[in-house]
Scaffold this active site. Structure first.
Site: not given
Ligand code: EPZ
Length: 421
Positions: A22-23, A116, A121, A305, A397
């Site tokens: 998915k990701n 979410c 997020r 995850d 999802r």
């Molecule tokens: C991706 O989400 C995945 N989703 C998530 O999978 C996964 O848990 C996550 O990466 C971490 O591996 C998809 O790829 C569609 P991040 P993403 O930006 O990109 C903070 C699932 O279960 N952050 O790496 O949103 C954020 O709050 C889903 O399949 C900021 O502060 O994750 C978090 O604490 C859930 N500012 C951390 O970084 C930003 O601009 C990691 O988030 C962006 C993120």
């Protein structure tokens, strides 16, 4: 309301092919916008998040068709540059379309993706990267309005290795004149998969999988062709199911190196896991043992995850295990439901202590998020008696056919589709 009916306490025995990630497919679908032609994506999973992404592509003017697990996206003509609010609400990770739409059309508009089930997020790193490339980003009344007369390659430094921000920066950088470097980039396998798809479109991208990614942008891209990697979190879920229920399982279609930290934890818990480039075989004779603290971290650390499904498996262990969730603020929403099944888990902030030695019993439980849904199913397989799991829209999802795949592994699980009353 649809539900999974699970008769737990039976050992598993079977084999299953893990579907596409998915990701990985979500950013690849966004990247397809960059090609002035037709892209072909193989091993595309049938997920509600993919359906939502296809709806966004068609809204933008792409023609999309599907045959089996192959998707054709013709992005020759784009007619819009906005993502409708309804579609943003359906899938907050639609924010991944921002960089690609901006690079292709010079503008992009979408409602601000809210938080979410996992907590807030933020997308500050995404927006900072786009501004560094020269985009004007206005936040008006809950909407994001981005414009760019022209994007210019530059050095982007991410304050943390955000997966989404890395992907948005990569996609926008392909439309920027000159060279962009992304430092402290996320290193997930899905980032490497995105790079490989972009390369098939004629993009010059290198470094994915390391902390520094370089993009030579400004070249028009054509349609690409790519086969999506297997989903490492789905694989981690199925290994956790075998660990919880006992028995043995064989997984194909996924690279074991993408979930080596999960394999290490389940091996420490007492599972015998053998991996080759083609398959992962697990044998679990109960009872499991408690493990040293599991700390979630950006790749190659333990994936956030996988925290929920692995925790569910360890609820059946004889010893105590500790989890530290370092990525998201609210990722223990499965704990209360696991406790309804007899688990003994104490949460203090980011730390969850899973006291072992408990026998789980079947119960009626409800999922609150995607991987929490998987955790409840894993626990139900390791529990004595019947469980009912609802809240399946979350599971849909990210799992193409959770019941069917687990049945292939020997689980007694059926899905009822009760009509909404
Ligand atoms: C991706 O989400 C995945 N989703 C998530 O999978 C996964 O848990 C996550 O990466 C971490 O591996 C998809 O790829 C569609 P991040 P993403 O930006 O990109 C903070 C699932 O279960 N952050 O790496 O949103 C954020 O709050 C889903 O399949 C900021 O502060 O994750 C978090 O604490 C859930 N500012 C951390 O970084 C930003 O601009 C990691 O988030 C962006 C993120």
């Amino acid at each position: 309301m649809s539900a999974l009916l699970i008769e737990g306490g039976k050992r598993l025995h079977g084999a299953v092919k893990v579907h596409g990630a998915k990701n990985s497919v979500l950013p690849i679908l966004a990247a397809a916008i960059l090609g002035r032609g037709e892209s072909v994506i193989h091993n595309c999973p049938a997920l509600s998040d993919v359906t939502a992404s296809v709806a966004i592509l068609e809204h933008l003017g792409c023609r999309v068709r599907t045959e089996g697990d192959t998707l054709w996206v013709d992005a020759s003509q784009l007619v819009r540059s906005d993502v409708p609010d309804a579609l943003m609400r359906e899938m907050r990770s639609s924010v991944i379309f921002l960089g690609a739409v901006l690079a292709r059309t010079g503008e992009a508009e979408m409602s601000f993706p809210g938080g979410c089930e996992l907590g807030p997020r933020p997308i500050d790193l995404h927006l900072a990267a786009l501004r560094r490339l020269g985009a004007e980003v206005a936040e008006r009344a809950g909407a994001l309005c981005c414009t760019a007369v022209g994007l210019t390659g530059c050095d982007i430094v991410l304050s943390l290795p955000s997966v989404g921000a890395t992907e948005n920066a990569m996609l926008a950088a392909t439309g920027a004149e000159g060279v962009t470097t992304i430092t402290n980039a996320a290193r997930e396998p899905e980032i490497v998969d995105l790079q490989n798809f972009l390369r098939s479109m004629g993009a010059r991208v290198r470094g994915a999988g390391s902390s520094v990614i370089t993009v030579e942008g400004g070249r028009p891209l054509h349609g690409g062709e790519h086969t999506v990697i297997g989903d490492r979190i789905v694989a981690a879920t199925y290994l956790s199911a075998a660990a919880a229920a006992g028995g043995e399982a064989e997984l194909t279609g996924v690279d074991y190196r993408h979930l080596s930290t999960v394999i290490a934890v389940l091996s420490e818990a007492g599972c015998a896991i053998r991996s080759t480039p083609e398959r992962i075989c697990i044998r679990a004779d109960r009872p499991l043992r408690g493990v040293r603290p599991v700390r979630t971290a950006p790749y190659p650390g333990f994936p956030t995850d996988a925290q929920a499904p692995v925790m569910a498996a360890l609820c059946t262990a004889e010893g105590t295990s500790v989890f530290v969730e370092n990525i998201f603020e609210s990722r223990y929403r499965h704990v209360d439901e696991l406790c309804r099944m007899g688990a003994d888990i104490r949460v203090e902030g980011r730390v969850a202590v899973v006291c072992g030695g408990k026998k789980l019993h079947g119960a009626a439980v409800k999922a609150a998020d995607l991987r929490g849904a998987a955790a409840l199913v894993v626990a139900a397989l390791g529990a004595r008696g019947r469980s009912t799991v609802t809240g399946l829209a979350h599971a849909d999802r990210g799992y193409q056919d959770l019941a069917g795949d687990l049945r292939a592994l020997g689980a007694e699980i059926t899905r009822t589709e009760e009509r909404e009353t």
